[in-house]
Design a protein around this motif. Structure first.
Motif, PDB file in Angstrom:
ATOM      1  N   GLU A 121      21.770 -51.963  -7.369  1.00 11.84           N
ATOM      2  CA  GLU A 121      22.110 -53.320  -6.946  1.00 11.84           C
ATOM      3  C   GLU A 121      23.526 -53.703  -7.386  1.00 11.84           C
ATOM      4  O   GLU A 121      24.308 -54.241  -6.593  1.00 11.84           O
ATOM      5  CB  GLU A 121      21.101 -54.317  -7.523  1.00 11.84           C
ATOM      6  CG  GLU A 121      21.402 -55.761  -7.141  1.00 11.84           C
ATOM      7  CD  GLU A 121      20.402 -56.723  -7.753  1.00 11.84           C
ATOM      8  OE1 GLU A 121      19.443 -57.060  -7.057  1.00 11.84           O
ATOM      9  OE2 GLU A 121      20.600 -57.114  -8.920  1.00 11.84           O
ATOM     10  N   MET A 134      26.124 -51.726  -5.310  1.00 10.09           N
ATOM     11  CA  MET A 134      26.273 -52.264  -3.952  1.00 10.09           C
ATOM     12  C   MET A 134      26.956 -53.642  -3.962  1.00 10.09           C
ATOM     13  O   MET A 134      27.729 -53.958  -3.060  1.00 10.09           O
ATOM     14  CB  MET A 134      24.911 -52.365  -3.254  1.00 10.09           C
ATOM     15  CG  MET A 134      24.292 -51.014  -2.943  1.00 10.09           C
ATOM     16  SD  MET A 134      25.340 -50.017  -1.856  1.00 10.09           S
ATOM     17  CE  MET A 134      25.613 -48.570  -2.833  1.00 10.09           C
ATOM     18  N   LYS A 153      30.707 -52.992  -4.254  1.00 10.58           N
ATOM     19  CA  LYS A 153      31.270 -52.011  -3.310  1.00 10.58           C
ATOM     20  C   LYS A 153      32.510 -52.561  -2.609  1.00 10.58           C
ATOM     21  O   LYS A 153      33.445 -51.812  -2.319  1.00 10.58           O
ATOM     22  CB  LYS A 153      30.199 -51.620  -2.295  1.00 10.58           C
ATOM     23  CG  LYS A 153      30.602 -50.529  -1.360  1.00 10.58           C
ATOM     24  CD  LYS A 153      29.457 -50.166  -0.433  1.00 10.58           C
ATOM     25  CE  LYS A 153      29.930 -49.134   0.573  1.00 10.58           C
ATOM     26  NZ  LYS A 153      28.872 -48.784   1.527  1.00 10.58           N
TER      27      LYS A 153
END
Length: 100
Positions: free
Chosen positions: A38, A41, A44
């Motif tokens: 999590e 991401m 990112k």
């Protein structure tokens, strides 16, 4: 060759690489309890557009450095040796593709 390799880690807001043209490789693990999928991401967008992401299925945080159990980490379902071998293979392939 210039580039950045992240092993079970992610950039903070003060380390924004998104406008840089630099090859990046982010290796992260399915059961990492510290640099969670999590968190990876969620940050990112801070990586360069040239970033390659690779999730190690079954891996955890402690097996990136083989330094044993760490508070908050989850149990891996693959061996440290298998995680290390995958890290090496993916990194070598990335270096070969991005080398000069």
């Amino acid at each position: 060759m210039e580039g950045i390799i992240l092993l079970g880690s992610y950039p903070s807001d003060s380390n924004d690489f998104s406008k840089m043209k630099v090859p990046m490789l982010s290796l992260y693990a399915e059961y990492d309890g510290l640099s969670t999928v999590e968190k990876i991401m969620k940050t990112k967008h801070l990586l360069s557009k040239e970033a390659n992401m690779h999730k190690i299925a079954g891996g955890n945080h402690g097996q990136f450095g083989v330094y044993g159990k760490q508070k908050g980490d989850h149990e891996a379902t693959i061996s440290a040796k298998k995680q290390q071998e995958e890290m090496i293979a993916v990194t070598k392939k990335w270096l070969d593709q991005n080398g000069e």
